[in-house]
Design a protein around this motif. Structure first.
Motif, PDB file in Angstrom:
ATOM      1  N   GLU A   1      25.411 -61.297   2.138  1.00  0.00           N
ATOM      2  CA  GLU A   1      26.313 -61.906   3.110  1.00  0.00           C
ATOM      3  C   GLU A   1      25.644 -62.138   4.457  1.00  0.00           C
ATOM      4  N   CYS A   2      24.938 -61.133   4.956  1.00  0.00           N
ATOM      5  CA  CYS A   2      24.252 -61.268   6.231  1.00  0.00           C
ATOM      6  C   CYS A   2      23.207 -62.380   6.174  1.00  0.00           C
TER       7      CYS A   2
ATOM      8  N   ASP B   1      23.231 -65.010   4.232  1.00  0.00           N
ATOM      9  CA  ASP B   1      23.926 -66.300   4.187  1.00  0.00           C
ATOM     10  C   ASP B   1      24.327 -66.761   5.585  1.00  0.00           C
ATOM     11  N   TRP B   2      24.864 -65.824   6.380  1.00  0.00           N
ATOM     12  CA  TRP B   2      25.253 -66.174   7.737  1.00  0.00           C
ATOM     13  C   TRP B   2      24.032 -66.492   8.588  1.00  0.00           C
ATOM     14  N   LEU B   3      22.965 -65.755   8.418  1.00  0.00           N
ATOM     15  CA  LEU B   3      21.740 -66.014   9.172  1.00  0.00           C
ATOM     16  C   LEU B   3      21.247 -67.435   8.915  1.00  0.00           C
ATOM     17  N   LYS B   4      21.239 -67.846   7.662  1.00  0.00           N
ATOM     18  CA  LYS B   4      20.792 -69.193   7.326  1.00  0.00           C
ATOM     19  C   LYS B   4      21.689 -70.250   7.966  1.00  0.00           C
ATOM     20  N   LYS B   5      22.997 -69.980   7.997  1.00  0.00           N
ATOM     21  CA  LYS B   5      23.926 -70.914   8.630  1.00  0.00           C
ATOM     22  C   LYS B   5      23.626 -71.051  10.116  1.00  0.00           C
ATOM     23  N   TYR B   6      23.450 -69.912  10.777  1.00  0.00           N
ATOM     24  CA  TYR B   6      23.221 -69.940  12.218  1.00  0.00           C
ATOM     25  C   TYR B   6      21.914 -70.640  12.569  1.00  0.00           C
ATOM     26  N   VAL B   7      20.871 -70.381  11.788  1.00  0.00           N
ATOM     27  CA  VAL B   7      19.592 -71.048  12.035  1.00  0.00           C
ATOM     28  C   VAL B   7      19.749 -72.553  11.877  1.00  0.00           C
ATOM     29  N   ASP B   8      20.544 -72.963  10.895  1.00  0.00           N
ATOM     30  CA  ASP B   8      20.773 -74.388  10.683  1.00  0.00           C
ATOM     31  C   ASP B   8      21.582 -74.986  11.837  1.00  0.00           C
ATOM     32  N   TYR B   9      22.621 -74.260  12.297  1.00  0.00           N
ATOM     33  CA  TYR B   9      23.413 -74.749  13.425  1.00  0.00           C
ATOM     34  C   TYR B   9      22.550 -74.964  14.662  1.00  0.00           C
ATOM     35  N   GLY B  10      21.673 -74.017  14.928  1.00  0.00           N
ATOM     36  CA  GLY B  10      20.905 -74.051  16.170  1.00  0.00           C
ATOM     37  C   GLY B  10      19.472 -74.478  16.015  1.00  0.00           C
TER      38      GLY B  10
ATOM     39  N   SER C   1      36.269 -54.666   5.740  1.00  0.00           N
ATOM     40  CA  SER C   1      35.581 -55.014   6.970  1.00  0.00           C
ATOM     41  C   SER C   1      35.167 -56.461   7.006  1.00  0.00           C
ATOM     42  N   SER C   2      34.976 -57.089   5.870  1.00  0.00           N
ATOM     43  CA  SER C   2      34.564 -58.488   5.863  1.00  0.00           C
ATOM     44  C   SER C   2      34.986 -59.129   4.561  1.00  0.00           C
ATOM     45  N   ASP C   3      35.468 -60.356   4.660  1.00  0.00           N
ATOM     46  CA  ASP C   3      35.880 -61.077   3.458  1.00  0.00           C
ATOM     47  C   ASP C   3      35.045 -62.330   3.256  1.00  0.00           C
ATOM     48  N   GLY C   4      33.920 -62.413   3.944  1.00  0.00           N
ATOM     49  CA  GLY C   4      33.059 -63.567   3.816  1.00  0.00           C
ATOM     50  C   GLY C   4      33.357 -64.637   4.834  1.00  0.00           C
ATOM     51  N   SER C   5      34.438 -64.523   5.601  1.00  0.00           N
ATOM     52  CA  SER C   5      34.801 -65.536   6.566  1.00  0.00           C
ATOM     53  C   SER C   5      34.389 -65.163   7.981  1.00  0.00           C
ATOM     54  N   ALA C   6      33.816 -64.002   8.157  1.00  0.00           N
ATOM     55  CA  ALA C   6      33.307 -63.585   9.464  1.00  0.00           C
ATOM     56  C   ALA C   6      32.028 -62.807   9.257  1.00  0.00           C
ATOM     57  N   SER C   7      31.088 -62.944  10.201  1.00  0.00           N
ATOM     58  CA  SER C   7      29.759 -62.387   9.953  1.00  0.00           C
ATOM     59  C   SER C   7      29.554 -60.999  10.509  1.00  0.00           C
TER      60      SER C   7
ATOM     61  N   TRP D   1      27.327 -51.941   1.583  1.00  0.00           N
ATOM     62  CA  TRP D   1      26.250 -52.200   2.532  1.00  0.00           C
ATOM     63  C   TRP D   1      25.086 -52.934   1.880  1.00  0.00           C
ATOM     64  N   LYS D   2      24.794 -52.595   0.669  1.00  0.00           N
ATOM     65  CA  LYS D   2      23.731 -53.308  -0.051  1.00  0.00           C
ATOM     66  C   LYS D   2      24.082 -54.786  -0.163  1.00  0.00           C
ATOM     67  N   ASN D   3      25.318 -55.081  -0.533  1.00  0.00           N
ATOM     68  CA  ASN D   3      25.739 -56.469  -0.684  1.00  0.00           C
ATOM     69  C   ASN D   3      25.722 -57.199   0.655  1.00  0.00           C
ATOM     70  N   TYR D   4      26.231 -56.530   1.691  1.00  0.00           N
ATOM     71  CA  TYR D   4      26.269 -57.201   2.991  1.00  0.00           C
ATOM     72  C   TYR D   4      24.871 -57.497   3.512  1.00  0.00           C
ATOM     73  N   LEU D   5      23.996 -56.493   3.506  1.00  0.00           N
ATOM     74  CA  LEU D   5      22.678 -56.642   4.114  1.00  0.00           C
ATOM     75  C   LEU D   5      21.761 -57.570   3.329  1.00  0.00           C
ATOM     76  N   THR D   6      21.945 -57.639   2.013  1.00  0.00           N
ATOM     77  CA  THR D   6      21.042 -58.449   1.194  1.00  0.00           C
ATOM     78  C   THR D   6      21.594 -59.820   0.857  1.00  0.00           C
TER      79      THR D   6
END
Length: 362
Positions: free
Chosen positions: A179-180, A182-191, A348-354, A172-177
């Motif tokens: 992976e999450c 990284d995905w947030l930055k991608k989504y902000v860039d997409y939109g 639960s996640s391998d980095g390919s889904a957020s 959870w530490k790794n995901y929240l700090t």
């Protein structure tokens, strides 16, 4: 005991550069005409994906989310698989918690909210993960101490179980700090053309009767990082003021109101008051003087000034559009540091889904 509050997407963010990624999972039991499981993803409080047990498919809600497949082939299939797994987990979790509370049948709701925030100016990040049951906090993850908090005795079993499982807290530490974020930055860039746009509002003063509070109503602004307040002689007022929540309009913009009790204000002093609207990223304030001549009211049928029905209709339509999202589990805690239950630590996640698959309580 901190309770859930069902809000029609009220999401006021204080920082002008604070971005957020949030997932809301809702599992239900014996709720008529409602999916057994629903997931909604929000980036900067805008719905970008949706899954429910009726469609059995995770789907984009914004055109710009189609860009994700260019970077992550098979993204939607993986997201769908994760959420199908969570659907089954939630079904079992409701039965588990019912036993803990000695419940049999009836309507029950299990909820999970998790995600992260990122300040693109300072680089500061935050993560949250919390679970609820029937409108009450159930269990939450403390990112600072890497422990689970159980506010009710029935959840202590889960707390001890999850804290004994090797790797869960580190996951959870790794995901929240990382992976999450990284995905947030991608989504902000997409939109970015949508999420980073700026739209100014129309501001109106409304009053039902001469003795009613005067409402300062701002509608049509974007983003929702705003301040709306009354001031007197240049100083912000805190007494005799009632702040409304930020609500969505049907066109994707927002609206907000703030009331001023004028029952004790002398007529000659009205000129000392004004309503101020401030939008993040815009240097100039929108200031509206408290002037009886500009107040719109419905107290005189033949008066040229009346309530702005367009804004009201827009608000109603917007709320109807968002009911699906709210029912889908957009349930926020009263405090801003909200969260929800969370996921398996192994697969639960391998980095390919957020999104993340929910964790069973048994």
């Amino acid at each position: 005991m901190k309770k859930f509050m069902l809000l029609l997407l009220f999401c006021h963010v204080a920082s002008p550069v604070l971005h957020s990624l949030k997932y809301f999972y809702t599992g239900s039991s014996q709720v008529p005409n409602f999916p057994e499981f629903v997931s909604v993803g929000l980036v900067d409080d805008v719905e970008f994906d949706h899954y429910d047990s009726n469609t059995q498919r995770n789907e984009p809600k914004q055109d710009w989310m189609e860009k994700v497949t260019a970077d992550e082939a098979g993204y939607w299939d993986r997201q769908t698989q994760i959420l199908q797994g969570s659907q089954q987990v939630f079904k079992g979790n409701i039965e588990t918690v019912k036993k803990r509370f000695n419940q049999t049948g009836g309507v029950h709701i299990a909820q999970m909210m998790y995600g992260c925030e990122w300040d693109d100016e300072t680089g500061a990040t935050n993560g949250f993960n919390q679970q609820g049951y029937d409108g009450e906090d159930w269990i939450s993850f403390d990112l600072k101490t890497l422990t689970w908090i159980a506010p009710t005795p029935q959840a202590v079993i889960t707390k001890h179980k999850w804290e004994r499982e090797a790797g869960r807290n580190e996951y959870w530490k790794n995901y929240l700090t990382q992976e999450c974020i990284d995905w947030l930055k991608k989504y902000v860039d997409y939109g970015r053309s949508t999420l980073l746009r700026t739209e100014l509002p129309s501001v109106s003063l409304l009053q039902k009767t001469p003795s009613s509070p005067v409402t300062c109503h701002a509608s049509g602004f974007y983003p929702n990082k705003i301040m709306l307040f009354w001031r007197r002689d240049g100083e912000e007022l805190h007494e005799d003021v009632d702040h409304g929540e930020i609500l969505h309009n049907h066109d994707g913009t927002f609206q907000k109101s703030v009331d001023l009790d004028v029952s004790s204000v002398k007529a000659e002093d009205w000129g000392r008051y004004s309503c101020v609207f401030q939008l993040s990223g815009v240097n100039e304030d929108n200031v509206t003087k408290l002037d009886p001549k500009v107040i719109k009211t419905n107290r005189a049928p033949d008066s040229p000034s009346e309530f702005p029905t367009g804004a009201v209709v827009g608000a109603v339509v917007g709320l109807l559009v968002l009911v699906a999202i709210c029912i889908a589990g957009v349930i926020f805690w009263k405090r801003r540091n909200n969260g929800f239950q969370r996921a398996k630590t192994s697969d639960s996640s391998d980095g390919s889904a957020s999104s993340v698959e929910a964790a069973p309580l048994k």
